[in-house]
Scaffold this motif. Structure first.
Motif, short mmCIF file in Angstrom:
data_model
loop_
_atom_site.label_atom_id
_atom_site.label_comp_id
_atom_site.label_asym_id
_atom_site.label_seq_id
_atom_site.Cartn_x
_atom_site.Cartn_y
_atom_site.Cartn_z
N ARG A 260 -5.30 -1.26 -6.72
CA ARG A 260 -6.43 -0.37 -6.99
C ARG A 260 -6.07 1.08 -6.65
O ARG A 260 -6.61 2.02 -7.23
CB ARG A 260 -7.66 -0.80 -6.20
N LEU A 261 -5.16 1.24 -5.69
CA LEU A 261 -4.74 2.60 -5.31
C LEU A 261 -4.02 3.29 -6.47
O LEU A 261 -4.04 4.52 -6.57
CB LEU A 261 -3.82 2.52 -4.09
N ARG B 194 -7.17 7.96 1.28
CA ARG B 194 -7.43 6.78 0.42
C ARG B 194 -6.44 5.67 0.75
O ARG B 194 -6.83 4.49 0.81
CB ARG B 194 -7.30 7.22 -1.04
N ASN C 155 -6.53 -4.07 3.56
CA ASN C 155 -5.51 -5.10 3.37
C ASN C 155 -5.19 -5.82 4.68
O ASN C 155 -5.01 -7.04 4.70
CB ASN C 155 -4.24 -4.48 2.79
N THR D 176 -7.24 1.84 2.16
CA THR D 176 -6.69 0.66 1.49
C THR D 176 -5.89 -0.20 2.45
O THR D 176 -5.98 -1.44 2.44
CB THR D 176 -5.81 1.08 0.30
N SER E 297 -5.52 -5.47 -4.15
CA SER E 297 -6.17 -4.38 -3.43
C SER E 297 -5.30 -3.13 -3.43
O SER E 297 -5.78 -2.02 -3.67
CB SER E 297 -6.48 -4.81 -1.99
N ALA E 298 -4.00 -3.31 -3.17
CA ALA E 298 -3.08 -2.17 -3.21
C ALA E 298 -2.98 -1.61 -4.61
O ALA E 298 -2.83 -0.39 -4.80
CB ALA E 298 -1.71 -2.60 -2.70
N THR F 231 0.83 -1.20 0.00
CA THR F 231 0.00 0.00 0.00
C THR F 231 0.86 1.25 0.00
O THR F 231 0.60 2.22 -0.73
CB THR F 231 -0.93 0.01 1.23
#
Length: 636
Positions: A624-625, A571, A579, A575, A621-622, A298
């Protein structure tokens, strides 16, 4: 001097020599081990009587794969962290496989767990690739102009401050410098995140790595190598890459206790069930592989996104502080305003031509190093005025000789000292400069510091984000500070503040429970930048001391990036929370399945595969950042 001294501080390769050697060894061991397992399988098909031979082959494969695992676990004993917990749990699982003579699992388990380490290293390489991409912005060859005006192509590492270089259309600016001749449009998006080209004109500062879209420039080099804006950008990104998020340090504090808990739980399972498969599955399921990736992936994604927006984080720690900020303290000159004077009015005496006054002021401004002179140099007018015997009188103005006689530019006191009668200077919040020729006073020129574009809108956006307390903290006089504050909608103003006054104000705000973001650009802002919860330096034209004191540096002039910092921080925190919840929840589920299911046939390998699935989910997931892009309106 060695040419390497001027090279930006970037890595020679994405992987160091030691890392490349390490991965080559792992790949060789994996290939040999899998080959031995394949050979044992073929022997089993060929003849059922070759049991001893098959056992020897699988045992040799297990030793080949187990060696690096044991070495990694032993190294982690000296400095326990989350990686060490994973290495030690895998090592215990491999030892248990050896004891139970399950050599196939002892071989395949490290192979499967290695996939998770590849995913982790891949996320780190993404950050290194970003650094390498920045280093590629520099050009290898520069066109240096010598004293005779001859253009010679040289290696960019040979450039020195004071050299003059030529930049043609399509060229990259080889180093930071000041335009001494020519006009061109420069693409600075890779450096500053600003999508619109910058118009480079006489006297303007340009950054190394910018791309000339048209025109021809002559640039006097001011900074090279690591001292240049690009060199500092690369250094800050490398520093952020090496930093650990706060949550990672917190988890590492309890890593040793977690390892002991897992070992005790495994021992309890063994003594109550005597089921070695269940113990193996538990040890592997308890590996916090996904949690190891949760915070770093992240943080690296956020650092990369920030750099894409022209925001340089010195450490990922400041992402959390940005998310918690509830106030903002702003310097005026160079932060809320551009710090560059512009002419707002020309008031001529009766019978005096405005064009003539502008021409004289332009000629005097072009030979002045004072900010007022630099502003006057951009006035429209003829270049036919020839000046001689130019003298600057500090605090008063300039004196020069023209064909029509002596010309003066400066304050009212300068004209009084030379016996020239003039009307009193008009009342004006900004600087005022008068012009005279011979014994005749020609008129006054009024200047003002220009308000930076988008400040009012950005402050409104910060209020919507919960940063309701906004303070203009400046060393300027109260009348000018109040005027600027009214224009941008700031209610609280502290004027006439010296550096120690700014420090005291920020400390008082922090001591009262505030979490202020301090934004500044000058030497007098350095103490306040250091004292705030987060210090942001306007690096486009900020001082080196301010940028060294700040936690975050904005490489461009876009004040809206301050709000972008806060939104990105929040944001990134969401995230990270997702996670951590995903990795912790998945680990608990796997441990529960291992305890309830008793391991079963291939339970440890199944747990290892599922751990890699969790690691992949965390990385996704990270990832998506990385879609966060306020330049195109995408921030969800």
């Amino acid at each position: 001097m060695n040419a390497a001294v001027n090279a930006p501080p970037v890595p020679a390769a994405l992987l160091t020599r030691r890392e490349r050697r390490h991965w080559r060894l792992r790949i060789v061991l994996v290939l040999w081990s899998l080959g031995l397992l394949g050979l044992a399988w073929l022997l089993g098909i060929a003849a059922d009587t070759l049991t001893v031979e098959r056992q020897l082959l699988t045992a040799l494969a297990a030793v080949l794969m187990g060696g690096p695992v044991m070495a990694a676990a032993f190294r982690s004993l000296r400095q326990p962290d989350l990686h060490g917990v994973v290495d030690q749990l895998v090592a215990l699982a491999v030892i248990a496989c050896w004891v139970s003579a399950d050599f196939v699992t002892a071989t395949l388990l490290p192979v499967v767990m290695m996939i998770g380490r590849v995913l982790e290293d891949r996320s780190l390489l993404g950050s290194r690739e970003a650094v390498e991409a920045l280093s590629n912005l520099t050009t290898a060859v520069a066109r240096r102009i010598d004293a005779e005006g001859v253009v010679t192509s040289i290696d960019v590492a040979a450039l020195r401050p004071g050299d003059t270089v030529e930049v043609r259309a399509g060229d990259k600016v080889p180093a930071d410098g000041v335009v001494v001749d020519g006009v061109a449009s420069l693409d600075t998006a890779s450096l500053t995140g600003e999508s619109l080209p910058m118009e480079a004109t006489l006297g303007q500062t340009v950054l190394g790595g910018s791309v000339s879209l048209n025109g021809v420039l002559r640039v006097r080099v001011t900074r090279v190598g690591g001292d240049s804006a690009l060199g500092r950008v690369v250094a800050l990104m490398q520093e952020a890459e090496r930093s650990k998020p706060a949550v990672t340090r917190l988890l590492e504090r309890y890593a040793g206790k977690y390892l002991i808990l897992v070992i005790l739980l495994a021992a309890m399972v063994w003594f109550t069930t005597l089921n070695s498969a269940a113990v193996l599955a538990l040890l592997v399921a308890a590996c916090p592989s996904a949690m190891v990736l949760a915070a770093p992936s992240t943080a690296l994604a956020a650092v990369s996104v920030a750099a894409r927006h022209g925001i340089l984080l010195k450490s990922s720690v400041f992402l959390e502080r940005l998310a918690d900020a509830d106030a903002v303290v702003l310097d005026k000159t160079g932060t809320v305003t551009t710090g560059q004077l512009r002419v707002v009015d020309v008031r001529c005496e009766p019978g005096v031509s405005s064009d003539h006054l502008r021409a004289l002021a332009r000629a005097l401004g072009r030979v002045s190093s004072h900010p007022v002179g630099r502003a006057l140099a951009h006035l429209s007018g003829d270049d036919d005025v020839v000046l001689a015997e130019v003298h600057e009188q500090a605090g008063f103005g300039m004196v020069a000789m023209a064909p029509q006689g002596q010309v003066l530019l400066g304050r009212e006191a300068l004209f009084t000292a030379h016996g020239i009668t003039c009307d009193p200077a008009p009342s004006h919040a900004g600087p005022v400069a008068g012009v005279s020729e011979g014994t005749r006073f020609l008129g006054w020129i009024l200047l003002a510091d220009e308000l930076r574009a988008g400040v009012a809108a950005t402050l409104d956006a910060l209020r919507d984000l919960g940063l309701g307390r906004q303070t203009l903290l400046t060393g300027d006089r109260a009348s000018e500070a109040d005027r600027i504050a009214r224009l941008v909608g700031i209610d609280e103003v502290v004027a006439g503040a010296l550096p120690h006054d700014k420090l005291a104000f920020v400390r008082q705000l922090v001591d009262s429970g505030g979490r202020p973001i301090v934004v500044g650009d000058g030497i007098n802002d350095a103490l306040a930048l250091r004292a705030g919860a987060v210090g942001i330096a306007m690096g486009g034209q900020g001082s080196d001391i301010a940028m060294a004191s700040a936690d975050i540096v904005l490489t461009g002039h876009d004040f809206a990036r301050v709000a972008t910092c806060v939104r990105l921080g929040r944001r990134a925190r969401r995230t990270l929370q997702l996670n951590l919840a995903l990795s912790a929840g998945w680990t608990v589920v796997l441990i529960t399945l291992a305890l309830v299911g008793g391991g079963g046939s291939g339970g440890a390998l199944t747990a290892a595969v599922l751990q890699n699935c969790a690691a992949f989910g965390v990385l996704a997931s990270a990832g998506r950042l990385l879609r966060f892009d306020e330049r195109s309106g995408v921030n969800e």
